[in-house]
Structures are given as C-alpha cells and as structure tokens.
Design an enzyme around this catalytic site. Structure first.
Site, mmCIF file in Angstrom:
data_model
loop_
_atom_site.group_PDB
_atom_site.id
_atom_site.type_symbol
_atom_site.label_atom_id
_atom_site.label_comp_id
_atom_site.label_asym_id
_atom_site.label_seq_id
_atom_site.Cartn_x
_atom_site.Cartn_y
_atom_site.Cartn_z
ATOM 1 N N GLU A 144 -9.726 6.646 3.304
ATOM 2 C CA GLU A 144 -10.564 5.685 4.006
ATOM 3 C C GLU A 144 -9.676 4.501 4.340
ATOM 4 O O GLU A 144 -8.670 4.272 3.688
ATOM 5 C CB GLU A 144 -11.709 5.241 3.100
ATOM 6 C CG GLU A 144 -11.329 4.163 2.068
ATOM 7 C CD GLU A 144 -10.352 4.638 0.987
ATOM 8 O OE1 GLU A 144 -10.368 5.850 0.666
ATOM 9 O OE2 GLU A 144 -9.567 3.806 0.493
ATOM 10 N N SER B 163 1.879 -9.816 -0.900
ATOM 11 C CA SER B 163 1.514 -8.396 -0.798
ATOM 12 C C SER B 163 1.805 -7.760 0.559
ATOM 13 O O SER B 163 1.981 -6.557 0.654
ATOM 14 C CB SER B 163 0.029 -8.226 -1.137
ATOM 15 O OG SER B 163 -0.767 -9.082 -0.331
ATOM 16 N N LYS C 152 0.808 -1.221 0.000
ATOM 17 C CA LYS C 152 0.000 0.000 0.000
ATOM 18 C C LYS C 152 0.848 1.281 0.000
ATOM 19 O O LYS C 152 0.411 2.317 -0.489
ATOM 20 C CB LYS C 152 -0.937 0.012 1.212
ATOM 21 C CG LYS C 152 -1.951 -1.140 1.160
ATOM 22 C CD LYS C 152 -3.356 -0.630 1.196
ATOM 23 C CE LYS C 152 -4.394 -1.679 0.888
ATOM 24 N NZ LYS C 152 -4.242 -2.984 1.529
HETATM 25 C C1 LIG Z 1 -5.092 -4.092 1.383
HETATM 26 C C2 LIG Z 1 -4.355 -5.351 1.161
HETATM 27 C C3 LIG Z 1 -4.706 -6.245 0.119
HETATM 28 C C4 LIG Z 1 -5.919 -6.062 -0.746
HETATM 29 O O1 LIG Z 1 -5.926 -4.915 -1.531
HETATM 30 P P1 LIG Z 1 -5.643 -4.927 -3.092
HETATM 31 O O2 LIG Z 1 -5.969 -3.562 -3.504
HETATM 32 O O3 LIG Z 1 -6.511 -5.971 -3.712
HETATM 33 O O4 LIG Z 1 -4.210 -5.260 -3.263
HETATM 34 C C5 LIG Z 1 -3.915 -7.362 -0.092
HETATM 35 N N1 LIG Z 1 -2.849 -7.622 0.694
HETATM 36 C C6 LIG Z 1 -2.493 -6.802 1.711
HETATM 37 C C7 LIG Z 1 -1.315 -7.164 2.532
HETATM 38 C C8 LIG Z 1 -3.227 -5.643 1.974
HETATM 39 O O5 LIG Z 1 -2.868 -4.845 2.988
#
Ligand SMILES: *Cc1c(COP(=O)(O)O)cnc(C)c1O
Length: 411
Positions: free
Chosen positions: A128, A395, A106
């Site tokens: 948000e 992610s 993010k």
């Molecule tokens: C917010 C988040 C997601 C989901 O959001 P996307 O916009 O689909 O990437 C996935 N993995 C993590 C670690 C997150 O914090």
C-alpha cells in the site's frame, strides 16, 4: 486452518502462536481475519529464522551498501544550530537518510521484506502507499530483485502524487487505484489486505511502517534499526558518547523506532517523537494520536487511534502525507505509556518554516515529515545549550514535496 499448519510439530506450532500474538506491553497483537492467520504464521516463522541467518543478513547488508547507499553520513549543522539559538547553540547532527536511493529511509525496509519474500518463494509483492514513498521504495526493491510489484494507492493520493505514480510505473510496478472511502492510505491498506487474502500462496504483503498486525511492527523495526546502529557508532566517533537527545518524526513510526532502537536501554538518552499537529486542534485537523491517547484497533493492531466518540476512525490532516495516518505503531504506544519516550506535535506551519530554515542555512532540503522533528527543535531551542549533542533523523529529502507546496502557493 491449512494443511501446512496441521502438519507442524506441536511444539513449533505453540511457539509460533505465541510469537504471533506478541505484544508491546498492552499494545500490538494480531487482530486479523482467520483466513490470514496462515500466511502471517508462515511469515512469523520465516522472519524468526532469517533474522538469525548469516547468509540472509549478508545479502541484505550487501544490498543496503551497494544498491541503497548505506552507510549514510552524520552531518553536523552548525549554521542551523546558531540560527535557532545564537547565544548557546547545541551541537546538532542529522542522520542523512535523505541521501538513500529513492530519497528516504523506506528503502531499508522494502529491501529487507522483498528479500524475505524471495526466500519464501513468493514472486508477487503487494504494498500500500499513501504519498507514494513506500510504493516507490517497494517498486525499486522488487525490480532490483526480479519480483513483480502491485501497489495499492488511494485515488486522491494518486492525483496528488502523480510523479510518484510515474516513478513506480517506470520501475515496472502495477499501480492500482482505490476509489473507495476517503481514497487515501487507510483505504489502500484495506484493499491490499483484500488482495493478500486471495493471493497469499504466491504473494507477499510488504507493509511500509512499524505497525499493522504482529509480526510486521517487529519486522519493520528490525530492518530500520540499521539507522540507529550506524548513528550510535557515528556519535562515538564524533563526540565519544551517546547523544543527549534523539528526535524523529512519527507517522506509523518506522524511522523513529529505527533510530531509537539501540538507545532504548540507555537511560541517559532522551527519546522524542514528533507527530503532525496539522492546522488545528479539532479532530480531523491533525494526526496527533498521542495527544488524544485513545486506544483502539486498526489494521490488525491495538494501539492509540484517532477516533470519534462512537469509536469510528477519524479523518486526519497534515501537510506531510507521510504523517497523515490515524494510528501509530504499537512500540511507540508502549514507549509513551511507559514514559520512556515523549511525543509532541508540530504544526504544518512550523514544519514548513523549519524546511525553509534548514535549506537556507545548510543547503539541505528536508522532507516535510522530517521537518516536523526540526520544527520541534526550533521550538525548544531557547532551552538548549552548547554542552548538548542532539541527533535528528532526517528521514527523507524534500524534493518530492515541492510540487504540492508550489501548487498551494506556500513557497
Ligand atoms: C513515510 C515517511 C515518514 C513517516 O513514516 P514512519 O514510518 O513514521 O517513518 C517519515 N519521513 C519520510 C521521509 C517518509 O517518507
């Protein structure tokens, strides 16, 4: 219409309008109250300029390198691969977005958008947040760039994610509690948009995923594409070709579109998104938007949307807050429609098992969101073989999930 709009040269105005309503095939667009069309147009124009501006790109790349910790490594996980397919283990590479500052991808987007805000002369950032990850990333980026952050968060989410609320406050952000509706992400977005309608002359709305009204899906995808660009080069360095399969979890879709982006025109690369199968197949028990594939508008965007037979937005459920949203980014809707990417789901239970397996075999605790991508790999493991190279977007890191898992007695 504002004075600024009226004074624009006709050609530029026409161009901007076209850009505003940009669609991904049949999906996307900008379905917003008229009041917000002026700031959205201002943003569209500035983004189109900035993404081609060498000084903007240099400043962003310095921030990503020196503040956020890019480039992130590509880690081959041979013990995990053997555990899921002992006979014919594929080569599995994790793109380590979990190692970034604030613990997830993010921050790539938050830094990009806060830099855009700075260019526009806006000193106040509205955002948000659901679980708090985007709020924390925005609070960090805003603090580092000398901007003031106001984060809207559902009352229920605040209770569930108190440590993230504290992190945001430590970094100087104001966290505003949203008690309405289901008191979760969807309600926080509504409240943030309400604030923006009244404050856009000095405030910037920093949206956290590749969704919402145009140009946000494009802005977020552009700032997250760095994940895919680095990965593509790292794959060349490690095994001298493209991966056979790229797999990522899909909440709104930003980490997935970020890693897919540079492979979209490579037909030899299979792209796969994994959404939240939750704890059951009934509406309300999951966040599997593609599984139902009903079209509708939410938060300014025409896309796949979980809704009941009256068209009312459905409740969703997932152990991972980041995947717990009723709509999906329009680019993914189109990739699904065109069959360029496939979308599957993994259950809460499967994600939790995947988290534990990666932790045990590799010493990496993935976020529950990312664990959905790993869970699907485990499911298809018997069909995989040792000539395959698989790229997984890790992610985020799982530390944030431990308090909730402990409280639910799941660990
Ligand atoms: C917010 C988040 C997601 C989901 O959001 P996307 O916009 O689909 O990437 C996935 N993995 C993590 C670690 C997150 O914090």
């Amino acid at each position: 219409m504002t004075a600024t709009n009226r004074s624009m040269p006709a050609s530029q105005y026409h161009y901007s309008l076209e850009a505003l309503h940009k669609r991904y095939g049949r999906f996307g667009g900008c379905f917003m109250p008229e009041l917000l069309m002026a700031p959205i147009q201002e943003l569209t124009t500035l983004f189109q300029e900035s993404k081609k501006d060498a000084s903007f790109l240099k400043e962003l790349s310095d921030l990503l390198h020196n503040y956020a910790g890019r480039p992130t490594p590509l880690t081959e996980v041979t013990r995990f691969a053997h555990a899921i397919n002992p006979v014919n283990p594929p080569r599995i590479f994790l793109k380590r977005e979990d190692l970034l500052h604030t613990g997830a991808h993010k921050i790539n987007n938050a830094l990009g958008q806060c830099l855009l805000a700075k260019r526009m002369g806006k000193k106040r950032i509205i955002a948000e947040t659901g679980a708090g990850q985007h709020g924390v990333a925005t609070a960090a980026a805003a603090a580092h760039l000398g901007l003031q952050a106001v984060i809207y968060m559902g009352a229920l989410d605040m209770k569930r994610q108190m440590s993230n609320v504290m992190r945001m406050r430590l970094m100087g952000a104001t966290v505003v509690e949203v008690p309405h509706g289901s008191a979760t992400l969807k309600d926080a977005v509504n409240e943030a948009l309400r604030d923006w309608s009244a404050s856009f002359s000095d405030s910037y709305y920093c949206l956290g995923s590749a969704l919402g009204p145009h140009p946000y899906p494009e802005i977020v995808a552009t700032f997250q594409a760095v994940i895919g660009e680095e990965s593509k080069q790292q794959c060349q360095e490690r095994f001298s070709k493209n991966p056979d399969l790229v797999i990522a979890c899909v909440g709104g879709g930003s980490n997935a579109i970020g890693i897919f982006a540079p492979f979209l025109n490579d037909p030899d690369v299979a792209l796969m998104g994994v959404e939240a199968g939750g704890h059951g197949k009934k509406l309300g028990e999951h966040a599997a938007r593609f599984h139902h594939a009903k079209e509708g508008v939410l938060h300014g965007c025409y896309t796949y949307l979980l809704q009941n037979e009256h068209g009312q937005v459905a409740e969703t459920s997932s152990l991972s807050a980041g995947l717990d949203y009723p709509a999906v980014g329009p680019a993914h809707a189109q990739l699904f429609f065109e069959k360029r990417a496939s979308y599957v789901m993994a259950s809460d239970h499967a994600a939790l098992e995947a988290l534990q397996l990666l932790a045990k075999t590799e010493g990496i605790i993935p976020a529950l969101e990312s664990s959905h991508a790993l869970a699907h790999l485990i499911k298809i493991a018997p069909t995989l073989h040792s000539d395959q190279n698989i790229l997984v977007n890790l992610s985020g890191r799982g530390d944030k999930d431990l308090p909730e898992l402990i409280e639910k007695g799941l660990l």
